[in-house]
Write a protein that holds these residues in place. Structure first.
Motif, PDB file in Angstrom:
ATOM      1  N   ALA A   1     -42.257  12.026  26.993  1.00 55.60           N
ATOM      2  CA  ALA A   1     -43.191  13.233  27.032  1.00 55.60           C
ATOM      3  C   ALA A   1     -42.288  14.612  27.289  1.00 55.60           C
TER       4      ALA A   1
ATOM      5  N   LYS B   1     -42.676  17.602  27.267  1.00 54.92           N
ATOM      6  CA  LYS B   1     -43.063  18.822  28.100  1.00 54.92           C
ATOM      7  C   LYS B   1     -42.673  18.703  29.745  1.00 54.92           C
TER       8      LYS B   1
ATOM      9  N   ASP C   1     -42.645  12.536  22.645  1.00 54.54           N
ATOM     10  CA  ASP C   1     -44.000  13.245  22.340  1.00 54.54           C
ATOM     11  C   ASP C   1     -43.653  14.547  22.385  1.00 54.54           C
TER      12      ASP C   1
ATOM     13  N   HIS D   1     -48.645  16.048  19.774  1.00 53.48           N
ATOM     14  CA  HIS D   1     -49.825  16.253  20.635  1.00 53.48           C
ATOM     15  C   HIS D   1     -50.307  17.947  20.247  1.00 53.48           C
TER      16      HIS D   1
ATOM     17  N   ARG E   1     -57.346  11.333  19.691  1.00 56.68           N
ATOM     18  CA  ARG E   1     -57.217  11.343  21.121  1.00 56.68           C
ATOM     19  C   ARG E   1     -58.871  11.204  21.642  1.00 56.68           C
TER      20      ARG E   1
ATOM     21  N   HIS F   1     -55.848   7.156  20.967  1.00 52.42           N
ATOM     22  CA  HIS F   1     -55.087   7.678  21.996  1.00 52.42           C
ATOM     23  C   HIS F   1     -55.826   7.947  23.227  1.00 52.42           C
TER      24      HIS F   1
ATOM     25  N   HIS G   1     -54.942   9.265  27.335  1.00 51.45           N
ATOM     26  CA  HIS G   1     -54.091   9.868  28.551  1.00 51.45           C
ATOM     27  C   HIS G   1     -54.931  10.284  29.692  1.00 51.45           C
TER      28      HIS G   1
ATOM     29  N   SER H   1     -51.763  11.902  35.668  1.00 52.37           N
ATOM     30  CA  SER H   1     -50.486  12.036  35.887  1.00 52.37           C
ATOM     31  C   SER H   1     -50.153  11.192  37.430  1.00 52.37           C
TER      32      SER H   1
ATOM     33  N   GLY I   1     -49.212   8.785  29.067  1.00 52.88           N
ATOM     34  CA  GLY I   1     -48.099   8.655  30.226  1.00 52.88           C
ATOM     35  C   GLY I   1     -48.808   8.636  31.562  1.00 52.88           C
ATOM     36  N   GLY I   2     -48.025   9.306  32.773  1.00 47.28           N
ATOM     37  CA  GLY I   2     -48.823   9.444  34.006  1.00 47.28           C
ATOM     38  C   GLY I   2     -48.064   8.718  34.981  1.00 47.28           C
TER      39      GLY I   2
ATOM     40  N   GLU J   1     -46.532   7.323  26.706  1.00 42.66           N
ATOM     41  CA  GLU J   1     -45.588   8.219  26.762  1.00 42.66           C
ATOM     42  C   GLU J   1     -45.408   8.914  28.129  1.00 42.66           C
ATOM     43  N   PRO J   2     -44.548   8.131  28.897  1.00 49.47           N
ATOM     44  CA  PRO J   2     -43.904   8.716  30.207  1.00 49.47           C
ATOM     45  C   PRO J   2     -43.139   9.882  30.243  1.00 49.47           C
ATOM     46  N   GLY J   3     -43.320  10.695  30.954  1.00 53.99           N
ATOM     47  CA  GLY J   3     -42.361  12.057  30.877  1.00 53.99           C
ATOM     48  C   GLY J   3     -41.632  12.119  32.239  1.00 53.99           C
ATOM     49  N   ARG J   4     -42.551  12.381  33.257  1.00 55.72           N
ATOM     50  CA  ARG J   4     -41.856  12.468  34.894  1.00 55.72           C
ATOM     51  C   ARG J   4     -41.216  11.150  35.002  1.00 55.72           C
TER      52      ARG J   4
ATOM     53  N   TYR K   1     -41.026  18.928  35.132  1.00 53.30           N
ATOM     54  CA  TYR K   1     -41.914  20.105  35.339  1.00 53.30           C
ATOM     55  C   TYR K   1     -41.460  21.162  36.119  1.00 53.30           C
TER      56      TYR K   1
HETATM   57  C1  LIG Z   1     -48.576  15.075  30.438  1.00 50.57           C
HETATM   58  C2  LIG Z   1     -48.662  13.904  29.467  1.00 50.57           C
HETATM   59  C3  LIG Z   1     -47.777  13.120  29.121  1.00 50.57           C
HETATM   60  C4  LIG Z   1     -46.794  12.943  30.293  1.00 50.57           C
HETATM   61  O1  LIG Z   1     -47.340  12.589  31.567  1.00 50.57           O
HETATM   62  P1  LIG Z   1     -46.093  12.213  32.898  1.00 50.57           P
HETATM   63  O2  LIG Z   1     -46.936  12.167  33.950  1.00 50.57           O
HETATM   64  O3  LIG Z   1     -44.974  13.083  32.890  1.00 50.57           O
HETATM   65  O4  LIG Z   1     -45.846  10.948  32.429  1.00 50.57           O
HETATM   66  C5  LIG Z   1     -48.044  12.086  28.082  1.00 50.57           C
HETATM   67  N1  LIG Z   1     -49.135  12.323  27.276  1.00 50.57           N
HETATM   68  C6  LIG Z   1     -49.679  13.365  27.493  1.00 50.57           C
HETATM   69  C7  LIG Z   1     -50.770  13.391  26.522  1.00 50.57           C
HETATM   70  C8  LIG Z   1     -49.621  14.092  28.541  1.00 50.57           C
HETATM   71  O5  LIG Z   1     -50.778  15.392  28.336  1.00 50.57           O
END
Ligand SMILES: *Cc1c(COP(=O)(O)O)cnc(C)c1O
Length: 449
Positions: A76, A78, A97, A120, A167, A217, A219, A222, A259-260, A302-305, A406
């Motif tokens: 992710a 962002k 993503d 997204h 979504r 999808h 989500h 987080s 993600g999350g 979709e992991p970001g953090r 973040y």
């Molecule tokens: C924020 C977000 C993520 C990533 O979340 P993390 O907590 O960073 O893993 C993935 N998918 C969607 C749609 C999001 O809004």
């Protein structure tokens, strides 16, 4: 938190963080004092091997845990993206993503192929949709009825069939270590599974030859520490897929569960291991599909953090040290040369962090501190409660752990502060990932300056 333990002992720092022989923090063999001399303070430092290792672990854990067709693990963007980061994560096997034209452009500049990208956004502009479809982004996630027509018209104009996901909101929301399941969804993302909006979207999409519906999808939020948050969501998404199969003859060949996945910010934070989480989530979906007699879809995430967060730290220079006498004892306000402009998470949602004296080793008795920024807001707090050595003085450098996600990505120029640089370190070498902004960068936007 035990005040007598050096906070650098806690498992919240990048994998290659150590105190060196002179007592200063070094990441991958690079002394942070040298980096501050070169790039100025504050500074974001990324442990490249840490980030790459996590990316690799996610790619492999989720492909091993899959029971059906393999899906993709998308990073992710962002959480934090730059050209270098886009290259690291794709080299380690992840997709990306993106949630805006800007994030997409960084991925394109990095040379990420379209088949590794997913887009997204709850209000994608026509220009963003056009760029994404033209570049061949593998999946666009439909977030509203308006968007169905918009994506279809762009795809038709470009003469392509665009693969899309819907979504779906399934009434499950995760909030820092806890989740709540509700029937009603009062938020801006997605289309409701419960009120028939998803079914209506399916009806519209299948009529449009320029769109190919491949899946759903979901989500849920987080900082999720175990699979229980995904359990209800997975069951509801699978039930929805089943409904679409029965009522509309549509086969959902892919589920993207978002993600999350949570990380440790504090010594007591204990998220499930990557592999265990992958096994449990994939197991939950397989079980739910089995019960409904549904063929196993490919699963994407979709992991970001969890990829970029733990490998990053922020280093600040201490500017003032101000003891405040309270009813019971003293709290010392330690002001640093950044704040809410480089880390808004504490002000925005009460996030908490681990902090350590990083430029030297001290044996002084720890004192209760609050690390604050230099902005004109009393909520400008970096770390609300922490213990720092009692001999802390202006000129000391302090490091805040797990700021890779973040922080720089949410940075602002509040009070006309230039954004800090981001450097990566690996094998005793450092590389500039983003240079520090200058006063000229800021003034260059102002035609009257
Ligand atoms: C924020 C977000 C993520 C990533 O979340 P993390 O907590 O960073 O893993 C993935 N998918 C969607 C749609 C999001 O809004």
């Amino acid at each position: 938190m035990d005040p007598s333990v050096d906070p650098l002992e806690f498992q919240v720092w990048p994998r290659n963080a150590r105190r060196n022989s002179s007592g200063a923090l070094a990441i991958a063999g690079v002394d942070i004092r040298t980096l501050i001399e070169q790039h100025g303070s504050p500074l974001f430092i990324l442990d490249e091997q840490d980030v790459r290792t996590r990316a690799r672990e996610y790619a492999s854990a989720y492909s091993q845990a899959q029971v059906g067709q393999p899906g993709i693990v998308y990073f992710a963007a962002k959480a934090f993206i730059s050209v270098a980061i886009a290259r690291w994560v794709t080299e380690e096997g992840l997709g990306i993503d993106v949630a805006s034209g800007g994030e997409l452009e960084v991925a394109i500049r990095a040379g990420v192929p379209g088949d590794r990208l997913l887009m997204h956004g709850n209000n994608k502009s026509l220009a963003e949709i056009h760029r994404a479809v033209e570049y061949g982004v593998a999946r666009i996630v439909i977030d509203s009825f308006e968007e169905i027509a918009r994506v279809a018209s762009v795809a038709a104009e470009l003469g392509v069939v665009q693969k899309v996901l819907i979504r779906a909101t399934v009434g499950v929301e995760a909030h820092t270590h806890e989740f709540i399941a509700t029937a009603h969804e009062d938020q801006k993302f997605g289309l409701s599974g419960a009120t028939g909006e998803v079914e209506e979207a399916v009806r519209r999409i299948v009529k449009l030859p320029a769109l190919h519906l491949v899946g759903l999808h979901s989500h849920i939020g987080s900082q999720i520490f175990d699979s229980s948050g995904f359990e209800v969501a997975a069951a509801r998404v699978v039930a929805l897929a089943h409904l679409l199969q029965v009522n509309h003859g549509v086969t959902i060949s892919e589920l993207n569960l978002g993600g999350g996945m949570g990380i440790a910010y504090l010594p007591d934070d204990d998220p499930l291991s990557v592999q265990a989480m992958a096994d449990q989530i994939c197991g939950l979906v397989a079980k739910a599909c089995g019960e409904m007699g549904l063929p196993l879809p490919a699963l994407s995430f979709e992991p970001g953090r969890a990829i970029i967060g733990p490998g990053g730290i922020t280093v600040y220079e201490v500017g003032t040290v101000k003891p405040i006498h309270m009813d019971r004892g003293v709290r010392t306000y330690v002001s640093v040369d950044g704040g809410m402009s480089d880390n808004i998470r504490t002000a925005l949602y009460g996030a908490n962090y681990t902090v350590a004296l990083a430029s030297r080793l001290s044996t002084a008795e720890p004192i209760l501190c609050r690390v604050v920024g230099k902005h004109c807001e009393s909520g400008d707090i970096v770390v609300r409660d922490c213990w720092l050595p009692g001999d802390i003085v202006p000129g000391d450098l302090i490091a805040v752990a797990a700021t890779g996600a973040y922080c720089r990505s949410m940075a602002s120029n509040y009070n006309q502060l230039p954004k800090p640089a981001v450097v990566s370190v690996s094998d005793s070498l450092s590389t500039t990932v983003l240079r520090r902004e200058t006063m000229n960068d800021l003034l260059s936007l102002d035609p009257f300056a």
